[in-house]
Design a protein around this motif. Structure first.
Motif: not given
Length: 443
Positions: A254-275, A278-281, A346-347
């Motif tokens: 599928n369109w999702i790559p199986n690379t450490p960089r992808w996983y790190a990026t998605q975890l970072y985006h999940a952090l930004l999406g969760a709050a 300014l709310a993260l601050t 998102r997942n």
């Protein structure tokens, strides 16, 4: 794990330094107002933005909302279980099929999730802390987007909040015989079974909850293990009988790559999406106060029994709200590496209600017991940051998606395009779809 008494229930008074009741009430009301603005905003501008690709797929699956058999035949072409589509089909039988009704369902689920969260934690977090968490949630980008996204994520938020409440109730009564909590266990099993037909990541969330519950409530372990086995077997059966046979999407690529960089990026985006930023601050400030309040000098763990006893004394809300996201991320990484890449921000954020619980804990454990000058300063800064974050609701009046339908309507008005094949540029690769499918739609 030994049976230990439950930790003291959080209240809005009497467990911290003296404070002005007027100031305490102002903070609570302000957090409540911010939450209310976000909740009301979920119902504003439901048709401001055009449907994007995934929402168009939802609309295609439902069709005109008249033939369930026809919709069911289209449901099985997706690579996800059909629970969301079936539920939404029933909703549209009552309210009709339209862009407004499809997004209204998501808005109701997203706001319902926050309401259930506020009630579920009433014995474990103060009202101010719960409203602080709700304000963080309703100003987050993931909640803002999913509250008006005609997909399954908002429904998983609602089910996750219910799951959190039921899990806390079981832990509260973990010293009682399982048969005395038969009703709670039955509802828990039903929510897990239904939720696992809505989104595969909700299955991961359920298994994560079962692991935490098994650690805290050993008397319930046989039932919990049975639940886990049934959920995994059901997901495997649906995948083998339907997805592998009828899905338009390939399971091996599928369109999702199986690379450490992808996983790190998605975890970072999940952090930004969760709050929101300014709310993260604000959350970081509350967490900093929490860390500051921790008592130093705790003795080292000397044995496995010592470790188990300490674990049993951890606040169950902390265990659930920290343990479930961590276990879910571990399961997502494992399944992505060993099976098919599936980890996206998102997942991962289907477990958002458990993160909201962490927000409430950060406030109750950090801000509330702080010395009065620090508490007042922290509350003022938190309130200011969250007021600024509430401006996200203004985005409800701004188109956010590619205007696919509007573009199609314009093309239909061009005389030279009438009754002609229209070439479409796509970035999808044939390997991402089931054999033979892309050949039907790509020249």
């Amino acid at each position: 794990m030994s049976d230990q008494p439950m930790p003291p229930v959080a209240t809005d008074h009497g467990d911290g330094p003296a404070r002005s009741p007027a100031l305490a009430g102002l903070t609570t009301r302000l957090f409540g107002l911010i939450s209310l603005i976000g909740l009301a905003g979920a119902f504003v501008g439901l048709t401001t933005s055009s449907f994007w690709a995934d929402e168009l797929y939802t609309a295609w699956v439902l069709g005109d909302g008249r033939s369930f058999n026809g919709a069911l035949a289209r449901m099985v072409t997706d690579a996800v279980p059909p629970g969301f589509y079936i539920t939404l089909f029933g909703f549209c039988r009552l309210f009709g099929v339209s862009d407004t009704s499809l997004r209204l369902f998501s808005a109701l689920c997203a706001t319902g999730a926050v309401a259930v969260f506020l009630v579920a934690l009433r014995r474990h977090a103060s009202l101010t802390a719960r409203l602080f968490a709700a304000a963080l949630a309703t100003t987050s980008s993931i909640w803002f987007f999913q509250a008006q996204n005609a997909r399954s994520n908002s429904l998983t938020f609602l089910l996750g909040a219910i799951l959190l409440g039921l899990s806390l109730r079981l832990i509260e009564h973990r010293t009682t015989e399982p048969r005395r909590q038969g009703g709670t266990l039955a509802v828990l099993g039903g929510v897990m079974a239904y939720g696992s037909t809505v989104h595969f990541y909700f299955l991961y969330e359920c298994l994560s909850v079962l692991i935490v519950l098994a650690a805290y409530a050993p008397r319930y372990r046989p039932v919990l293990i049975l639940f886990g086995g049934v959920l995994v077997a059901g997901a495997g059966a649906y995948t083998g009988l339907f997805i592998r046979q009828h899905s338009q999407l390939a399971l091996s690529a599928n369109w999702i790559p199986n690379t450490p960089r992808w996983y790190a990026t998605q975890l970072y985006h999940a952090l930004l999406g969760a709050a929101a930023p300014l709310a993260l601050t604000a959350l970081a400030i509350a967490a900093g106060c929490w860390i500051r309040s921790r008592r130093p000098g705790r003795a080292a763990v000397r044995s496995w029994s010592d470790a188990r006893n300490r674990l049993s004394r951890i606040d169950p809300l902390l265990a659930l709200c920290a343990g479930v996201p961590v276990i879910l991320v571990g399961g997502a990484l494992t399944s992505s590496i060993l099976l098919t890449p599936n980890l996206t921000d998102r997942n991962l954020l289907v477990c958002s209600p458990f993160l909201w619980g962490l927000y409430a804990l950060a406030y109750d454990r950090g801000v509330r017991p702080a010395p009065l000058p620090l508490k007042r300063l922290a509350e003022g800064v938190l309130a200011g940051l969250l007021v600024a974050s509430a401006a996200v609701v203004l985005g409800r009046w701004v188109p956010r998606n590619e205007p696919f339908r509007e573009a199609a309507a314009w093309i239909a008005t061009v005389p030279g395009c009438r009754e002609q094949d229209i070439l479409v540029v796509t970035s999808d690769e044939k390997a991402w779809s089931a054999p033979g499918y892309m050949e039907q739609v790509i020249a």
